[in-house]
Each structure stands twice: as C-alpha cells, then as structure tokens.
Scaffold this motif. Structure first.
Motif, PDB file in Angstrom:
ATOM      1  N   LEU A  54     -15.892   0.985  -8.798  1.00 50.52           N
ATOM      2  CA  LEU A  54     -14.862   1.645  -8.000  1.00 50.52           C
ATOM      3  C   LEU A  54     -13.821   0.612  -7.602  1.00 50.52           C
ATOM      4  CD1 LEU A  54     -15.224   4.359  -5.322  1.00 50.52           C
ATOM      5  CD2 LEU A  54     -13.998   2.257  -4.693  1.00 50.52           C
ATOM      6  N   ILE A  55     -12.545   1.012  -7.671  1.00 54.77           N
ATOM      7  CA  ILE A  55     -11.429   0.133  -7.352  1.00 54.77           C
ATOM      8  C   ILE A  55     -10.787   0.589  -6.047  1.00 54.77           C
ATOM      9  CG2 ILE A  55      -9.268  -0.865  -8.181  1.00 54.77           C
ATOM     10  CD1 ILE A  55     -11.738  -1.367 -10.015  1.00 54.77           C
ATOM     11  N   VAL A  56     -10.511  -0.359  -5.163  1.00 51.67           N
ATOM     12  CA  VAL A  56      -9.677  -0.105  -3.984  1.00 51.67           C
ATOM     13  C   VAL A  56      -8.378  -0.879  -4.185  1.00 51.67           C
ATOM     14  CG1 VAL A  56      -9.402  -0.396  -1.497  1.00 51.67           C
ATOM     15  CG2 VAL A  56     -11.634   0.247  -2.444  1.00 51.67           C
ATOM     16  N   LEU A  57      -7.259  -0.171  -4.167  1.00 55.35           N
ATOM     17  CA  LEU A  57      -5.954  -0.806  -4.367  1.00 55.35           C
ATOM     18  C   LEU A  57      -5.206  -0.807  -3.040  1.00 55.35           C
ATOM     19  CD1 LEU A  57      -3.887  -1.994  -6.396  1.00 55.35           C
ATOM     20  CD2 LEU A  57      -3.053   0.344  -6.744  1.00 55.35           C
ATOM     21  N   THR A  58      -4.768  -1.994  -2.601  1.00 53.46           N
ATOM     22  CA  THR A  58      -4.087  -2.104  -1.322  1.00 53.46           C
ATOM     23  C   THR A  58      -2.998  -3.154  -1.410  1.00 53.46           C
ATOM     24  OG1 THR A  58      -4.475  -2.310   1.067  1.00 53.46           O
ATOM     25  CG2 THR A  58      -5.662  -3.849  -0.363  1.00 53.46           C
ATOM     26  N   GLY A  59      -2.297  -3.361  -0.300  1.00 60.08           N
ATOM     27  CA  GLY A  59      -1.229  -4.339  -0.256  1.00 60.08           C
ATOM     28  C   GLY A  59      -1.506  -5.422   0.767  1.00 60.08           C
ATOM     29  N   GLN A  60      -0.889  -6.559   0.558  1.00 60.26           N
ATOM     30  CA  GLN A  60      -1.011  -7.673   1.495  1.00 60.26           C
ATOM     31  C   GLN A  60       0.025  -7.522   2.604  1.00 60.26           C
ATOM     32  OE1 GLN A  60      -1.580 -12.078   0.327  1.00 60.26           O
ATOM     33  NE2 GLN A  60       0.631 -11.924   0.584  1.00 60.26           N
ATOM     34  N   GLY A  61      -0.371  -7.798   3.830  1.00 60.13           N
ATOM     35  CA  GLY A  61       0.589  -7.799   4.922  1.00 60.13           C
ATOM     36  C   GLY A  61       0.940  -6.416   5.415  1.00 60.13           C
ATOM     37  N   ARG A  62       2.234  -6.183   5.697  1.00 57.88           N
ATOM     38  CA  ARG A  62       2.658  -4.969   6.380  1.00 57.88           C
ATOM     39  C   ARG A  62       3.062  -3.833   5.449  1.00 57.88           C
ATOM     40  NH1 ARG A  62       8.419  -4.850   6.695  1.00 57.88           N
ATOM     41  NH2 ARG A  62       9.412  -6.828   6.093  1.00 57.88           N
ATOM     42  N   ALA A  63       3.084  -4.061   4.144  1.00 56.05           N
ATOM     43  CA  ALA A  63       3.492  -3.017   3.208  1.00 56.05           C
ATOM     44  C   ALA A  63       2.461  -2.862   2.101  1.00 56.05           C
ATOM     45  CB  ALA A  63       4.858  -3.337   2.603  1.00 56.05           C
ATOM     46  N   PHE A  64       2.413  -1.661   1.543  1.00 58.49           N
ATOM     47  CA  PHE A  64       1.631  -1.454   0.322  1.00 58.49           C
ATOM     48  C   PHE A  64       2.444  -1.985  -0.858  1.00 58.49           C
ATOM     49  CE2 PHE A  64       0.605   1.253  -3.374  1.00 58.49           C
ATOM     50  CZ  PHE A  64      -0.728   0.901  -3.535  1.00 58.49           C
ATOM     51  N   CYS A  65       3.545  -1.340  -1.159  1.00 55.23           N
ATOM     52  CA  CYS A  65       4.463  -1.811  -2.198  1.00 55.23           C
ATOM     53  C   CYS A  65       5.770  -1.065  -2.018  1.00 55.23           C
ATOM     54  CB  CYS A  65       3.890  -1.576  -3.587  1.00 55.23           C
ATOM     55  SG  CYS A  65       5.019  -2.034  -4.931  1.00 55.23           S
ATOM     56  N   ALA A  66       6.830  -1.797  -1.703  1.00 49.83           N
ATOM     57  CA  ALA A  66       8.094  -1.173  -1.310  1.00 49.83           C
ATOM     58  C   ALA A  66       9.064  -0.973  -2.460  1.00 49.83           C
ATOM     59  CB  ALA A  66       8.755  -1.997  -0.208  1.00 49.83           C
ATOM     60  N   GLY A  67       8.557  -0.856  -3.687  1.00 52.15           N
ATOM     61  CA  GLY A  67       9.441  -0.568  -4.811  1.00 52.15           C
ATOM     62  C   GLY A  67      10.077  -1.812  -5.387  1.00 52.15           C
ATOM     63  N   GLY A  68      11.211  -1.628  -6.078  1.00 52.65           N
ATOM     64  CA  GLY A  68      11.824  -2.714  -6.825  1.00 52.65           C
ATOM     65  C   GLY A  68      12.436  -3.803  -5.959  1.00 52.65           C
ATOM     66  N   ASP A  69      12.334  -5.034  -6.436  1.00 53.98           N
ATOM     67  CA  ASP A  69      12.919  -6.196  -5.784  1.00 53.98           C
ATOM     68  C   ASP A  69      14.427  -6.234  -6.048  1.00 53.98           C
ATOM     69  OD1 ASP A  69      12.543  -9.053  -4.606  1.00 53.98           O
ATOM     70  OD2 ASP A  69      13.655  -9.362  -6.467  1.00 53.98           O
TER      71      ASP A  69
END
Length: 264
Positions: A54-69
């Motif tokens: 089983l995979i748990v996918l998360t983000g580091q810090g205050r965001a999960f993933c805010a889209g394109g840089d």
C-alpha cells in the motif's frame, strides 16, 4: 536499476508493507522539470517495488503539491519546444498512476492545485487536512487543463460542477470537497495520520490480490477515458502555452494583479 533510486523530488519511508512517498521541492512542492521527469517513472517503480502493498502519497511541509513551478512556466513560454518535449511524459504520469495495482492513499496535508490536484484525485482514497484547499487553476495561468483534470473531475462530481470549477480555476476547501464527493475525508491536522492509518489498516486486512484486482477492475473505465482524452488534451494544452494571454496570465499571477487579456 533498483527501483526507487536516484530521486531528488521524492522521499521514501517504509513502515511494514506501507510505503510513504513524500513530495519534496520548494515551499509548496511545485512541479518543475525534475519532478515532472520523476513522476513519469514513479508509479511504474512503485508497482515493481516488492516491499510494499500500500502506498501513502503526501507532501512535505505546508502543501501537498501546488501545481506548476513559475520559473518552469517562463522557460516553456520562451521556448515552446520545452513544453512539447514533456507531452509524452504528461500522458504517462496519468496512465501509470491509473495502472498502479497497489492501493494508494492521498494524505493531502495542504494545498493541491493543477497537476497536484490531478494526482491527488487519481489516488484511491483522498484524506485531507481540513484547512487544505484543492482546485485546478490551469485557466488562471493561461493553460488548458490537459494533464488529467478534465478526465477525473467530471467523474467524481459530475460535468456541471466540474466544468464550473475547471473554467473558473477556483480552489475549494477540503470540507466542501468532501460534501460534493470530490474527496473522501477532511480531518483536523492532528488527526490526519490516524485517519490514514485507519483506512490503510482496513485495506491491508483484506487479501492482497482481491484488493489489487478490485482496484484494477474499478479503474478500467477511468483508463479508457484517459486514453481517449489525453492526446487531444495535451495537444490543446501545448497550443494554449503559445498564446499571448498565456504569458500575460503568468506575469499577472506572479505580480498579483488582474491580467490584461487580449484574447490572443
């Protein structure tokens, strides 16, 4: 090559048969060229990883993933060939995530936007921190929502609401997202890990292949939709990257001002 090696934008942590994959990067885990390249192989290697069920996918810090840089956006606008070069990987990210047989839980610890939202919503169970926000603001930066958003949003909340949110680019709160059936749970930050562990435990309590192949069967319709949609969606997104309003929308977003759009 051994799977799950040589990643600069993801961290991997094991707890028994659970593998937690953490998105890392800048303060909001925005997708840059390196992350996009790694996403194109990540789900293939997660499937091949023998140590996890089983995979748990998360983000580091205050965001999960805010889209394109935005620095990456500037490169693509200045040189559209750089956008064209990632088209195949853009389709591969969606396809390989849907092909992953192992159950994947999104631990949405903060904002999920654009491609970040697509990845979150293509997971099997989405558990968000109650103050997190989710949306697909491609249009706000002058792009077609071509990286899977136009596939998954209508399947979860219906075409009318999905088109409204995709065409306005608005983000919504986690509790509202639960209410409309977009995500599964919204919980206080101090309860997020417990809720993820609860759902993971319930899934892992069942026979491995019954779980994996039930997910596989459930994803067939989504995979068919993604395949039928992806070529045109990515092509339209590439076209929108070359418009004058695309460059203006990016500049305006960065400068926190209304865009001066010309329709070109």
């Amino acid at each position: 090559m051994t799977p799950l090696q040589d990643y600069s934008r993801f961290r991997f942590d094991r707890d028994g048969r659970i593998l937690t994959v953490t998105i890392t990067g800048n303060a909001v885990n925005a997708v840059d060229a390196a992350m996009h390249d790694e996403l194109a192989r990540l789900f293939i290697e997660l499937q091949a990883d023998e140590g996890s069920d089983l995979i748990v996918l998360t983000g580091q810090g205050r965001a999960f993933c805010a889209g394109g840089d935005f620095d990456w956006f500037d490169e693509q606008i200045a040189n559209p060939a750089k956008f064209r070069a990632i088209a195949h990987d853009a389709k591969r990210i969606v396809g390989t995530l849907l092909d992953l047989e192992k159950p994947i839980i999104c631990r949405m610890n903060g904002a999920a936007a654009g491609l970040g939202a697509t990845i979150a919503l293509l997971c099997d169970v989405i558990i968000a921190e109650e103050n997190a926000r989710i949306g697909d603001p491609h249009v706000k930066v002058g792009l077609v929502a071509g990286d899977g958003g136009a596939v998954i949003w209508p399947q979860l909340i219906g075409f009318a609401k999905a088109k409204e949110l995709l065409m306005t680019g608005e983000l919504i709160g986690a509790r509202e997202a639960v209410g409309m059936g977009l995500i599964n749970y919204a919980v206080p930050a101090d309860q997020l890990d417990a809720k993820v562990a609860e759902i993971a435990g319930k899934i892992l309590a069942n026979p491995r292949w019954a779980v994996r192949w039930t997910k596989t069967v459930a994803n067939i319709a989504l995979k068919q939709l993604a395949v039928s949609n992806s070529d045109a969606a990515v092509a339209y997104e590439m076209l929108s990257n070359m418009t004058a309003d695309r460059a203006e929308a990016v500049n305006a977003f960065r400068e926190r001002r209304p865009p001066r759009l010309t329709g070109e």
